[in-house]
Every structure is written in structure tokens, then in C-alpha cells.
Scaffold this motif. Structure first.
Motif, PDB file in Angstrom:
ATOM      1  N   ILE A  81       0.837  -1.208   0.000  1.00  0.00           N
ATOM      2  CA  ILE A  81       0.000   0.000   0.000  1.00  0.00           C
ATOM      3  C   ILE A  81       0.864   1.248   0.000  1.00  0.00           C
ATOM      4  CG2 ILE A  81      -1.682   1.316   1.336  1.00  0.00           C
ATOM      5  CD1 ILE A  81      -2.890  -1.371   2.214  1.00  0.00           C
ATOM      6  N   ALA A  82       1.951   1.237   0.777  1.00  0.00           N
ATOM      7  CA  ALA A  82       2.861   2.379   0.790  1.00  0.00           C
ATOM      8  C   ALA A  82       3.484   2.592  -0.591  1.00  0.00           C
ATOM      9  CB  ALA A  82       3.945   2.170   1.834  1.00  0.00           C
ATOM     10  N   ARG A  83       3.874   1.495  -1.229  1.00  0.00           N
ATOM     11  CA  ARG A  83       4.461   1.604  -2.565  1.00  0.00           C
ATOM     12  C   ARG A  83       3.443   2.120  -3.573  1.00  0.00           C
ATOM     13  NH1 ARG A  83       8.336   3.148  -5.704  1.00  0.00           N
ATOM     14  NH2 ARG A  83       8.795   1.792  -7.488  1.00  0.00           N
ATOM     15  N   LEU A  84       2.204   1.674  -3.483  1.00  0.00           N
ATOM     16  CA  LEU A  84       1.167   2.160  -4.386  1.00  0.00           C
ATOM     17  C   LEU A  84       0.941   3.653  -4.211  1.00  0.00           C
ATOM     18  CD1 LEU A  84      -1.375  -0.784  -4.133  1.00  0.00           C
ATOM     19  CD2 LEU A  84      -0.275  -0.005  -6.238  1.00  0.00           C
ATOM     20  N   ARG A  85       0.999   4.133  -2.987  1.00  0.00           N
ATOM     21  CA  ARG A  85       0.839   5.570  -2.753  1.00  0.00           C
ATOM     22  C   ARG A  85       1.976   6.352  -3.405  1.00  0.00           C
ATOM     23  NH1 ARG A  85      -0.934   4.669   3.533  1.00  0.00           N
ATOM     24  NH2 ARG A  85      -3.199   4.531   3.182  1.00  0.00           N
ATOM     25  N   GLU A  86       3.198   5.846  -3.287  1.00  0.00           N
ATOM     26  CA  GLU A  86       4.339   6.490  -3.927  1.00  0.00           C
ATOM     27  C   GLU A  86       4.147   6.543  -5.446  1.00  0.00           C
ATOM     28  OE1 GLU A  86       7.765   4.245  -2.927  1.00  0.00           O
ATOM     29  OE2 GLU A  86       7.830   4.889  -0.823  1.00  0.00           O
ATOM     30  N   LEU A  87       3.750   5.421  -6.005  1.00  0.00           N
ATOM     31  CA  LEU A  87       3.621   5.331  -7.455  1.00  0.00           C
ATOM     32  C   LEU A  87       2.468   6.182  -7.972  1.00  0.00           C
ATOM     33  CD1 LEU A  87       4.263   1.511  -7.880  1.00  0.00           C
ATOM     34  CD2 LEU A  87       5.779   3.366  -8.605  1.00  0.00           C
ATOM     35  N   ARG A  88       1.368   6.212  -7.253  1.00  0.00           N
ATOM     36  CA  ARG A  88       0.233   7.025  -7.690  1.00  0.00           C
ATOM     37  C   ARG A  88       0.594   8.506  -7.662  1.00  0.00           C
ATOM     38  NH1 ARG A  88      -4.237   6.540  -4.398  1.00  0.00           N
ATOM     39  NH2 ARG A  88      -5.512   7.354  -6.099  1.00  0.00           N
ATOM     40  N   ALA A  89       1.373   8.911  -6.673  1.00  0.00           N
ATOM     41  CA  ALA A  89       1.860  10.296  -6.643  1.00  0.00           C
ATOM     42  C   ALA A  89       2.788  10.560  -7.830  1.00  0.00           C
ATOM     43  CB  ALA A  89       2.578  10.563  -5.327  1.00  0.00           C
ATOM     44  N   GLU A  90       3.634   9.576  -8.138  1.00  0.00           N
ATOM     45  CA  GLU A  90       4.554   9.709  -9.268  1.00  0.00           C
ATOM     46  C   GLU A  90       3.800   9.896 -10.574  1.00  0.00           C
ATOM     47  OE1 GLU A  90       7.537   6.662 -11.611  1.00  0.00           O
ATOM     48  OE2 GLU A  90       7.582   6.644  -9.413  1.00  0.00           O
ATOM     49  N   TYR A  91       2.666   9.209 -10.716  1.00  0.00           N
ATOM     50  CA  TYR A  91       1.869   9.304 -11.944  1.00  0.00           C
ATOM     51  C   TYR A  91       0.817  10.412 -11.882  1.00  0.00           C
ATOM     52  CZ  TYR A  91       3.932   4.847 -13.339  1.00  0.00           C
ATOM     53  OH  TYR A  91       4.817   3.848 -13.697  1.00  0.00           O
ATOM     54  N   GLY A  92       0.844  11.222 -10.839  1.00  0.00           N
ATOM     55  CA  GLY A  92      -0.095  12.332 -10.726  1.00  0.00           C
ATOM     56  C   GLY A  92      -1.524  11.908 -10.445  1.00  0.00           C
ATOM     57  N   ARG A  93      -1.702  10.774  -9.759  1.00  0.00           N
ATOM     58  CA  ARG A  93      -3.043  10.241  -9.519  1.00  0.00           C
ATOM     59  C   ARG A  93      -3.364  10.113  -8.031  1.00  0.00           C
ATOM     60  NH1 ARG A  93      -4.463   4.965 -11.972  1.00  0.00           N
ATOM     61  NH2 ARG A  93      -6.553   5.890 -11.936  1.00  0.00           N
ATOM     62  N   ALA A  94      -2.589  10.771  -7.191  1.00  0.00           N
ATOM     63  CA  ALA A  94      -2.730  10.585  -5.745  1.00  0.00           C
ATOM     64  C   ALA A  94      -4.102  10.978  -5.223  1.00  0.00           C
ATOM     65  CB  ALA A  94      -1.645  11.379  -5.017  1.00  0.00           C
ATOM     66  N   ASP A  95      -4.763  11.913  -5.878  1.00  0.00           N
ATOM     67  CA  ASP A  95      -6.048  12.405  -5.379  1.00  0.00           C
ATOM     68  C   ASP A  95      -7.246  11.684  -5.987  1.00  0.00           C
ATOM     69  OD1 ASP A  95      -4.750  14.281  -3.773  1.00  0.00           O
ATOM     70  OD2 ASP A  95      -4.716  15.778  -5.380  1.00  0.00           O
ATOM     71  N   GLU A  96      -7.012  10.733  -6.886  1.00  0.00           N
ATOM     72  CA  GLU A  96      -8.118  10.007  -7.507  1.00  0.00           C
ATOM     73  C   GLU A  96      -8.560   8.846  -6.618  1.00  0.00           C
ATOM     74  OE1 GLU A  96      -7.138   8.761 -11.447  1.00  0.00           O
ATOM     75  OE2 GLU A  96      -6.254  10.703 -11.984  1.00  0.00           O
ATOM     76  N   PRO A  97      -9.850   8.490  -6.645  1.00  0.00           N
ATOM     77  CA  PRO A  97     -10.306   7.322  -5.876  1.00  0.00           C
ATOM     78  C   PRO A  97      -9.547   6.065  -6.294  1.00  0.00           C
ATOM     79  CG  PRO A  97     -12.169   8.581  -6.711  1.00  0.00           C
ATOM     80  CD  PRO A  97     -10.948   9.140  -7.380  1.00  0.00           C
ATOM     81  N   PHE A  98      -9.256   5.202  -5.313  1.00  0.00           N
ATOM     82  CA  PHE A  98      -8.469   4.004  -5.599  1.00  0.00           C
ATOM     83  C   PHE A  98      -8.822   2.940  -4.578  1.00  0.00           C
ATOM     84  CE2 PHE A  98      -4.556   1.428  -5.789  1.00  0.00           C
ATOM     85  CZ  PHE A  98      -4.349   1.363  -7.170  1.00  0.00           C
ATOM     86  N   GLU A  99      -9.250   1.771  -5.068  1.00  0.00           N
ATOM     87  CA  GLU A  99      -9.643   0.674  -4.196  1.00  0.00           C
ATOM     88  C   GLU A  99      -8.435  -0.189  -3.824  1.00  0.00           C
ATOM     89  OE1 GLU A  99     -12.697  -0.180  -3.004  1.00  0.00           O
ATOM     90  OE2 GLU A  99     -13.772   1.467  -3.974  1.00  0.00           O
ATOM     91  N   ILE A 100      -8.433  -0.680  -2.597  1.00  0.00           N
ATOM     92  CA  ILE A 100      -7.470  -1.689  -2.156  1.00  0.00           C
ATOM     93  C   ILE A 100      -8.272  -2.898  -1.707  1.00  0.00           C
ATOM     94  CG2 ILE A 100      -5.646  -2.300  -0.536  1.00  0.00           C
ATOM     95  CD1 ILE A 100      -4.699  -0.177  -2.412  1.00  0.00           C
ATOM     96  N   GLN A 101      -8.295  -3.918  -2.549  1.00  0.00           N
ATOM     97  CA  GLN A 101      -9.036  -5.148  -2.271  1.00  0.00           C
ATOM     98  C   GLN A 101      -8.034  -6.205  -1.828  1.00  0.00           C
ATOM     99  OE1 GLN A 101     -10.396  -5.701  -6.246  1.00  0.00           O
ATOM    100  NE2 GLN A 101     -12.080  -4.252  -6.094  1.00  0.00           N
TER     101      GLN A 101
END
Length: 286
Positions: A212-232
Motif C-alpha cells: 500500500i505504501a508503494r502504491l501511494r508512492e507510485l500514484r503520486a509519481e503518476y499524478g493520480r494521488a487524489d483520484e479514488p483508488f480501491e485496495i481489495q
């Protein structure tokens, strides 16, 4: 927090009744597994067991998850369905777009598309698809399916797939969410870049927190940190009120559970007992 019922390896004649019971109890979704066939001899290790062996055998029941979603959708009205995960690598994306769009239409937009590459070379090669370059091919497949499902006349000219203007109707009236599976960094990058969420195989809590921490880093890298994102997630070492609270605090949005397992009921156990387990779990946690 959402709670999803996993129905892997469940007898097929029980699926519609279990979907109805899960809906009555307030579960959010049904997670639909995918397995094309059982090869007698596997040439690669299954990646989610310690010894590389499979957790099922040649007689274990499976159904195409898109057909299962349509069947269960026909006898329910609220509960949602998502593949967890469909192995894209061995399929054709144009045909898949037709199937996914059909399921979305027939279920009233109650379908999410959980996708992965696939782990077994046999599933690729025996379906006429090369195992080589599978990751790049799946990236393009996601692009193709998303393009077609968006509606209207579209064309695509890529490295692996090439077609002129075509249109599939009806297009889904809402975007079909894509949930990307896989635990490697390449898979996490794919989820962060193009996914509406990430979906796990069996995973321990400490590993999940790191993912989850890595996904947060990567989403910020791709400019998507503020978009809804599910963790299933299918977390194998956190259960009960305290465990589920830990998962929520860690960022999990959807716990995938098989309630009858907690009651000692196997995959081939009595249907009525599984229904009772769904109700007991719902009364306690939902």
C-alpha cells in the motif's frame, strides 16, 4: 469498509443462491476467480504458495467469471461483481471488450474488471498466444479494452493489436472500473498508472502494508494521488474486529472473505451451512 465474498472453487450450482444470500446480508460484492484449465504437468511454479504447487486439482469446479457474473446478476439487483482476477494474457482484447461490455449492460453497471497477466505458460501457448512479451501485451490489451468500452467509433494501431474503425454497442453507461492484480513492482506500477484499484492474492499484513505504501508512492509519481483508488485484499493473518480495523487503518477498502471457512465448512460443504455462515459473519461485522 466493504466486504466481498470470495467464491473460488465453489460448486457451480450454488453460485446464484450464494449471491442472493450475500445480497440479502449486505455484502458489497462477489469476487469471481478465473482458471482456464488444469494442466497435468505445470512448467512454472504457482506464485502464491510457498512450494509453487496449486491449491486445486483437476476435478475442482471453475466457471468462466464473466458468465458467472451474468448468471448471478440476473437473480440479484444490488450486489456487485468483479473478477479477481481474470488472466488477460491468454485472451483476445477485442472479444473481451464485447464480453465485458455485455456483462456491464446485463448487470446494470454492477461489474468491475479485475485483471492480471496469468502465471502459466501453458495458458498462453495452448490458447495460441506467445508467453514472451506478456507484460507489454497486457498493457496494450488494457488500452484496447478501455478504448472500445468508452463507446463510439474507435481504431487502434499498436505493437500487438491493429484494427480500423469499429464500434460495439451498447457501450457501458458508466465506466467499467479496472482493478489490477499482481504483487511485483511492475504490477504495482500498472495498477498505479491505469487502475481504479489494486487487488491482492493471499498476502500477509506486513507485506500488505508495504504494498500500500508503494502504491501511494507510485500514484503520486503518476499524478493520480487524489483520484479514488480501491485496495481489495485477501489478508491471511488479520481477522476479527481488531484485525479488520487494522486493515482499514492500513488503507484497505475492501476485505475479500470466505465466511464458511471460519466455521470449518469446506468448499464442497452443504449450501445451507454456507448461507448460515454468510449471515453470521454479516451480523457480526457488517
Amino acid at each position: 469498509m466493504k466486504y466481498t465474498v470470495g467464491i473460488a472453487m465453489t460448486p457451480l450450482n450454488e453460485l446464484t443462491t450464494l449471491a442472493q444470500t450475500a445480497e440479502e446480508c449486505g455484502y458489497s460484492s462477489i469476487a469471481l476467480p478465473d482458471s482456464l484449465f488444469y494442466m497435468k504437468t505445470q512448467s512454472a511454479d504457482y506464485p502464491y504458495t510457498s512450494d509453487g504447487s496449486r491449491m486445486w486439482n483437476a476435478e475442482t469446479p471453475w466457471v468462466d467469471p464473466l458468465i458467472a457474473a451474468a448468471a448471478m446478476g440476473a437473480v440479484t439487483s444490488r450486489i456487485e461483481f468483479y473478477t479477481q482476477v481474470l488472466k488477460l494474457g491468454s485472451r483476445n482484447p477485442v472479444l473481451l471488450a464485447r464480453q465485458v461490455g455485455s456483462v456491464a449492460a446485463m448487470t446494470g453497471n454492477r461489474f468491475g474488471f479485475g485483471v492480471g497477466i496469468g502465471w502459466a505458460p501453458e495458458e498462453f501457448e495452448w490458447c495460441g498466444v506467445p508467453y514472451a512479451k506478456r507484460g507489454k501485451r497486457v498493457d496494450e490489451m488494457i488500452e484496447v479494452i478501455t478504448l472500445i468500452l468508452g463507446g463510439g467509433m474507435v481504431a487502434h494501431h499498436g505493437e500487438f493489436y491493429d484494427f480500423d474503425d469499429l464500434q460495439m454497442s451498447p457501450a457501458p453507461t458508466k465506466p467499467v472500473p479496472f482493478y489490477v492484480g499482481g504483487h511485483t513492482d511492475v504490477a504495482l506500477r500498472r495498477a498505479a498508472r491505469v487502475g481504479d484499484g489494486w487487488t491482492s492474492a493471499m498476502i500477509k499484513f506486513d507485506d500488505l502494508v508495504a504494498v500500500i505504501a508503494r502504491l501511494r508512492e507510485l500514484r503520486a509519481e503518476y499524478g493520480r494521488a487524489d483520484e479514488p483508488f480501491e485496495i481489495q485484499t485477501v489478508c491471511i493473518d488479520r481477522f476479527g474486529r481488531d484485525g479488520y480495523a487494522e486493515l482499514e487503518d492500513a488503507g484497505v477498502t475492501d476485505i475479500i472473505t470466505v465466511p464458511w471457512i471460519f466455521d470449518g465448512i469446506g468448499f464442497d460443504g452443504p449450501l445451507a451451512d454456507k448461507q448460515d455462515s454468510l449471515r453470521k459473519f454479516a451480523d457480526k461485522y457488517l
